[in-house]
Design a protein around this motif. Structure first.
Motif, short mmCIF file in Angstrom:
data_model
loop_
_atom_site.label_atom_id
_atom_site.label_comp_id
_atom_site.label_asym_id
_atom_site.label_seq_id
_atom_site.Cartn_x
_atom_site.Cartn_y
_atom_site.Cartn_z
N THR A 3 0.83 -1.20 0.00
CA THR A 3 0.00 0.00 0.00
C THR A 3 0.86 1.25 0.00
O THR A 3 1.79 1.36 0.81
CB THR A 3 -0.92 0.03 1.24
OG1 THR A 3 -1.66 -1.19 1.30
CG2 THR A 3 -1.87 1.21 1.18
N THR A 4 0.57 2.16 -0.92
CA THR A 4 1.25 3.45 -0.94
C THR A 4 0.44 4.47 -0.15
O THR A 4 -0.69 4.22 0.24
CB THR A 4 1.44 3.93 -2.38
OG1 THR A 4 0.14 4.03 -3.01
CG2 THR A 4 2.29 2.96 -3.17
N SER A 5 1.02 5.64 0.09
CA SER A 5 0.34 6.69 0.82
C SER A 5 0.43 8.00 0.04
O SER A 5 1.13 8.09 -0.97
CB SER A 5 0.97 6.86 2.22
OG SER A 5 2.27 7.40 2.11
N LEU A 6 -0.28 9.01 0.52
CA LEU A 6 -0.19 10.34 -0.10
C LEU A 6 1.21 10.92 0.06
O LEU A 6 1.64 11.73 -0.75
CB LEU A 6 -1.24 11.27 0.52
CG LEU A 6 -2.70 10.88 0.28
CD1 LEU A 6 -3.63 11.86 1.00
CD2 LEU A 6 -3.02 10.84 -1.21
N ASP A 7 1.91 10.48 1.10
CA ASP A 7 3.30 10.86 1.29
C ASP A 7 4.17 9.86 0.53
O ASP A 7 4.24 8.69 0.90
CB ASP A 7 3.65 10.82 2.79
CG ASP A 7 5.07 11.27 3.07
OD1 ASP A 7 5.86 11.41 2.11
OD2 ASP A 7 5.40 11.48 4.25
N PRO A 8 4.81 10.26 -0.57
CA PRO A 8 5.57 9.30 -1.39
C PRO A 8 6.75 8.67 -0.66
O PRO A 8 7.32 7.69 -1.16
CB PRO A 8 6.04 10.16 -2.57
CG PRO A 8 6.02 11.56 -2.07
CD PRO A 8 4.89 11.64 -1.10
N SER A 9 7.12 9.20 0.50
CA SER A 9 8.25 8.64 1.25
C SER A 9 7.82 7.50 2.17
O SER A 9 8.67 6.91 2.85
CB SER A 9 8.94 9.73 2.08
OG SER A 9 8.08 10.22 3.10
N LEU A 10 6.51 7.17 2.20
CA LEU A 10 6.02 6.13 3.09
C LEU A 10 5.16 5.12 2.33
O LEU A 10 4.35 5.50 1.49
CB LEU A 10 5.20 6.72 4.24
CG LEU A 10 5.91 7.62 5.25
CD1 LEU A 10 4.92 8.21 6.23
CD2 LEU A 10 7.00 6.84 5.99
N SER A 11 5.37 3.86 2.63
CA SER A 11 4.54 2.78 2.11
C SER A 11 4.45 1.71 3.18
O SER A 11 5.11 1.78 4.21
CB SER A 11 5.14 2.20 0.82
OG SER A 11 5.12 3.16 -0.22
N SER A 12 3.63 0.70 2.92
CA SER A 12 3.52 -0.40 3.88
C SER A 12 3.31 -1.71 3.14
O SER A 12 2.79 -1.74 2.02
CB SER A 12 2.37 -0.16 4.87
OG SER A 12 1.12 -0.23 4.21
#
Length: 219
Positions: free
Chosen positions: A155-164
């Protein structure tokens, strides 16, 4: 990247139709909302959403044919490219059969596919418990190994520096991108694995107690 037009061949029609699959399948929608698709064994059916100003125009359907049963797929965020995984590999293709390609690394079922928000990278993973980070332009890759369990979701996030990434052992790992460093791991309730012999022993003990209890009531 090796070109394999025989592995993914393209055909397209312009019609409104329905699709019947043997089992319910997830509908995957592109981030732009322009495409949606369904996998059906060795075929990938993709429909292009017509804009409102083209009301009454037929829907464009694209069918991609593969050599193995597909397990997962993902749409590129900006280009007419789709990535698909099967039991032992990863392929890239669009509605031009001559531009199809395959990338080799996975030796087991691919369960996770996701493009980066800018479309420059592709993330893949599966039963090996390794997250693979592909650079689309060059085909180069790097890895996040030893995660410890098969991968289920990315899963990606709106913050491109964070994923899970979510794993089969009921753990979620928060990742720092693009280095793929694990910032934090969250563990849920883990299901205790029992061997067949252990289950048989437990069943025998429970049955013995049940017989004794039943004998008590009969007396």
């Amino acid at each position: 990247m090796n070109s394999i037009p025989e592995a993914l061949q393209s055909s397209q029609t312009f019609l409104n139709d329905s699709l019947l699959t043997q089992q319910p399948e997830l509908i995957t929608i592109s981030s732009s909302g322009k495409f949606f698709g369904v996998r059906n064994k060795r075929k990938l059916h993709v429909w292009e959403v017509i804009a409102h100003d083209h009301e009454g125009a037929p829907i464009k359907k694209i069918t991609l044919h593969h050599t193995k049963n597909l397990t997962v797929f993902a749409f590129h965020p900006t280009e007419r490219i789709v990535a698909a995984g099967d039991m032992k590999g990863l392929g890239l293709g669009d509605d031009d059969a001559d531009s199809c390609a395959t990338w080799h690394w996975h030796s087991a079922e691919v369960k996770v596919l996701s493009f980066s928000s800018d479309g420059a990278y592709l993330f893949s993973g599966g039963k090996e418990g390794v997250l693979v980070f592909w650079q689309l332009d060059t085909g180069k890759k790097k890895f996040l190994p030893r995660i410890g369990s098969p991968l289920l979701y990315f899963t990606t996030s709106l913050d491109p520096s964070l994923s899970s990434v979510s794993c089969a052992d009921n753990r979620i790992h928060l990742l720092k991108m693009p280095s793929m460093e694990i910032l934090k791991s969250i563990s849920g309730i883990k299901v205790c694995y029992q061997s067949k012999s252990a289950r048989e022993t437990i069943n025998q003990v429970m049955m013995s107690r049940y017989i004794k209890l039943l004998s008590f009531f009969l007396v």
